[in-house]
Design an enzyme around this catalytic site. Structure first.
Site, PDB file in Angstrom:
ATOM      1  N   GLY A   1      11.779  -6.072   9.896  1.00 64.13           N
ATOM      2  CA  GLY A   1      11.916  -6.810   8.648  1.00 64.13           C
ATOM      3  C   GLY A   1      13.298  -7.386   8.419  1.00 64.13           C
ATOM      4  O   GLY A   1      13.437  -8.507   7.921  1.00 64.13           O
ATOM      5  N   SER A   2      14.336  -6.629   8.770  1.00 60.67           N
ATOM      6  CA  SER A   2      15.704  -7.114   8.536  1.00 60.67           C
ATOM      7  C   SER A   2      15.992  -8.365   9.357  1.00 60.67           C
ATOM      8  O   SER A   2      16.557  -9.338   8.841  1.00 60.67           O
ATOM      9  CB  SER A   2      16.721  -6.025   8.862  1.00 60.67           C
ATOM     10  OG  SER A   2      16.650  -4.980   7.920  1.00 60.67           O
TER      11      SER A   2
ATOM     12  N   ASN B   1      10.591  -2.182  -2.754  1.00 58.78           N
ATOM     13  CA  ASN B   1      10.595  -0.960  -1.946  1.00 58.78           C
ATOM     14  C   ASN B   1      10.908   0.295  -2.754  1.00 58.78           C
ATOM     15  O   ASN B   1      10.446   1.382  -2.418  1.00 58.78           O
ATOM     16  CB  ASN B   1      11.588  -1.088  -0.782  1.00 58.78           C
ATOM     17  CG  ASN B   1      12.946  -1.614  -1.221  1.00 58.78           C
ATOM     18  OD1 ASN B   1      13.045  -2.703  -1.781  1.00 58.78           O
ATOM     19  ND2 ASN B   1      14.000  -0.856  -0.952  1.00 58.78           N
TER      20      ASN B   1
ATOM     21  N   GLN C   1       7.088  -4.376   2.257  1.00 64.47           N
ATOM     22  CA  GLN C   1       6.425  -3.253   1.576  1.00 64.47           C
ATOM     23  C   GLN C   1       4.977  -3.556   1.202  1.00 64.47           C
ATOM     24  O   GLN C   1       4.238  -2.650   0.812  1.00 64.47           O
ATOM     25  CB  GLN C   1       7.198  -2.856   0.320  1.00 64.47           C
ATOM     26  CG  GLN C   1       8.464  -2.079   0.586  1.00 64.47           C
ATOM     27  CD  GLN C   1       8.228  -0.712   1.207  1.00 64.47           C
ATOM     28  OE1 GLN C   1       7.140  -0.157   1.194  1.00 64.47           O
ATOM     29  NE2 GLN C   1       9.277  -0.148   1.788  1.00 64.47           N
TER      30      GLN C   1
ATOM     31  N   HIS D   1       6.648  -0.611  11.061  1.00 73.15           N
ATOM     32  CA  HIS D   1       6.763   0.814  10.740  1.00 73.15           C
ATOM     33  C   HIS D   1       6.450   1.145   9.285  1.00 73.15           C
ATOM     34  O   HIS D   1       6.350   2.314   8.921  1.00 73.15           O
ATOM     35  CB  HIS D   1       8.145   1.354  11.144  1.00 73.15           C
ATOM     36  CG  HIS D   1       9.256   1.059  10.175  1.00 73.15           C
ATOM     37  ND1 HIS D   1       9.735   1.993   9.298  1.00 73.15           N
ATOM     38  CD2 HIS D   1       9.994  -0.051   9.967  1.00 73.15           C
ATOM     39  CE1 HIS D   1      10.732   1.482   8.592  1.00 73.15           C
ATOM     40  NE2 HIS D   1      10.899   0.230   8.973  1.00 73.15           N
TER      41      HIS D   1
ATOM     42  N   THR E   1      13.719 -10.529  25.900  1.00 75.06           N
ATOM     43  CA  THR E   1      12.433 -10.079  26.441  1.00 75.06           C
ATOM     44  C   THR E   1      11.647  -9.353  25.352  1.00 75.06           C
ATOM     45  O   THR E   1      12.168  -8.459  24.691  1.00 75.06           O
ATOM     46  CB  THR E   1      12.658  -9.135  27.639  1.00 75.06           C
ATOM     47  OG1 THR E   1      13.393  -9.841  28.639  1.00 75.06           O
ATOM     48  CG2 THR E   1      11.331  -8.662  28.219  1.00 75.06           C
TER      49      THR E   1
ATOM     50  N   CYS F   1      17.284   2.844   3.273  1.00 76.70           N
ATOM     51  CA  CYS F   1      18.297   2.050   3.973  1.00 76.70           C
ATOM     52  C   CYS F   1      19.668   2.216   3.337  1.00 76.70           C
ATOM     53  O   CYS F   1      20.676   1.831   3.905  1.00 76.70           O
ATOM     54  CB  CYS F   1      17.907   0.576   3.980  1.00 76.70           C
ATOM     55  SG  CYS F   1      16.302   0.301   4.731  1.00 76.70           S
TER      56      CYS F   1
END
Length: 389
Positions: free
Chosen positions: A74-75, A155, A183, A205, A245, A333
């Site tokens: 997400g970041s 979040n 979220q 995740h 990759t 975070c």
């Protein structure tokens, strides 16, 4: 210690990987390890896996597979969306950007970085329910506004924004719109046929996939019109938009997690919301001076952000952990941060109220017995902390 409970109620921080996701990923860690850019059979196997996952992710948000760019999470997706559109705006003499005061750090820090580079940024206020004023948004958009970024669901509080209305206002004024849906994706239905967003970020995740993999949706009509500059340069993977990759096992996991979410989202929502509501009712009955932060009508069904006056959030979190219940003081975070939550402060909470807040977030693997146990230890922990204080 043998009978120690181990109950996880911090699903907004991260989710356990679904065993079905892990099972599908494993062959790509052991047997099918080819580089998807290679033209031999090993590479082709990897390329086929990427194509399948792209299809699965696109179905989760009602998009087209060619609109999905795989990232490290997400970041990265948010950084890419915000910085690339800002740079493009600069070339069109558009140096004004808009976001809200309650965004995730990856969004806020991106805007603050751009502000230091000379961009003008408007940070929209929220009300006590955690929602922006749509008229204020409309009035804030100017002719030189390149981008508006507003999260889909918060979040810390679980507050869901009226993203469809927000996107329509932004598009009426001719600016680009990005939403951080990290979220929301996999928890609630997202239909990009109805929401005219240009860009949307997700992360595996947060809905039972692996860490360090996510995606950025870039609407095809936007790609046809302008070329967004990548923020990672190199071999030109992901149609030149994101070099490096590809993380094939992780992307397979994101795809499978998306497919499971499509099938099970409705059942998950009902079960989780019932458990969440039952826990809230019990806590309200057994703990004095407890306040829900955010509007329950506009909230993810898995989240509770509670201020418990007379008990500091960090103390609550640590003491509950000793009892075998994992919760959080807000955004994982920024755990360890001394300042009160920027989200709760923006909602008008006092420093004391914000400092006494905790976030409880449930998920697919939460069971009634987990909630019963948490509900039984919570009041004891609160009483203990208040007595010490």
């Amino acid at each position: 210690m043998g009978n120690m409970k181990n109950i996880y109620l911090d699903y907004n921080a991260t989710t356990p990987i679904d065993p079905r996701v892990l099972e599908e990923m494993m062959p790509y860690l052991t047997e099918y390890y080819g580089n998807p850019s290679s033209i031999h059979s090993f590479g082709r196997k990897g390329k086929e896996a990427l194509d399948k996952a792209r299809e699965q992710v696109s179905l989760l948000i009602s998009a087209n597979p060619k609109e999905i760019i795989f990232t490290s999470g997400g970041s990265e997706s948010a950084n890419f969306a915000i910085k690339s559109t800002a740079l493009k705006g600069l070339s069109d003499n558009k140096n004004h950007l808009i976001t809200t005061k309650v965004e995730h750090e990856c969004v806020l820090e991106s805007f603050m970085f751009l502000e230091r580079q000379g961009f003008e940024v408007t940070y929209l206020d929220v009300d006590s329910d955690g929602l922006i004023d749509l008229d204020e948004l409309r009035d804030s958009i100017k002719d030189n506004t390149a981008l508006v970024s507003c999260m889909y669901a918060n979040n810390e509080t679980g507050v869901i924004f009226p993203v469809e209305k927000i996107a329509e206002i932004v598009k009426e004024r001719g600016s680009l719109f990005h939403t951080d849906a990290v979220q929301a994706a996999g928890k609630i239905d997202i239909d990009l046929n109805k929401i005219p967003a240009d860009l949307l970020s997700i992360s595996a995740h947060k809905f039972y996939g692996p860490k360090s993999v996510g995606a950025l949706f870039v609407r095809d009509s936007l790609s046809q019109r302008i070329s967004l500059a990548p923020i990672i340069h190199g071999g030109g993977q992901e149609r030149g938009k994101r070099s490096g990759t590809e993380n094939v096992p992780g992307i397979v996991g994101l795809g499978v997690a998306s497919a499971i979410a499509i099938e099970e989202m409705e059942n998950d929502q009902v079960k989780i919301r019932n458990l969440r509501d039952g826990l809230l009712q019990s806590l309200k009955q057994n703990i004095k001076d407890i306040k829900l932060n955010g509007s329950i009508e506009n909230m993810l069904g898995n989240t509770l952000n509670l201020s418990i006056l007379g008990a500091v959030g960090e103390s609550l979190t640590m003491n509950l952990d000793i009892e075998g219940v994992a919760v959080s003081t807000g955004s994982a975070c920024s755990e360890g941060a001394v300042d009160p939550s920027h989200v709760l402060s923006a909602m008008g909470l006092s420093r004391e109220e914000a400092a006494s807040s905790i976030r409880i977030s449930l998920g697919r693997f939460t069971e009634q017995e987990d909630i019963d146990y948490a509900a039984s230890v919570f009041p004891k922990v609160v009483d203990r902390i208040r007595q010490v204080k």
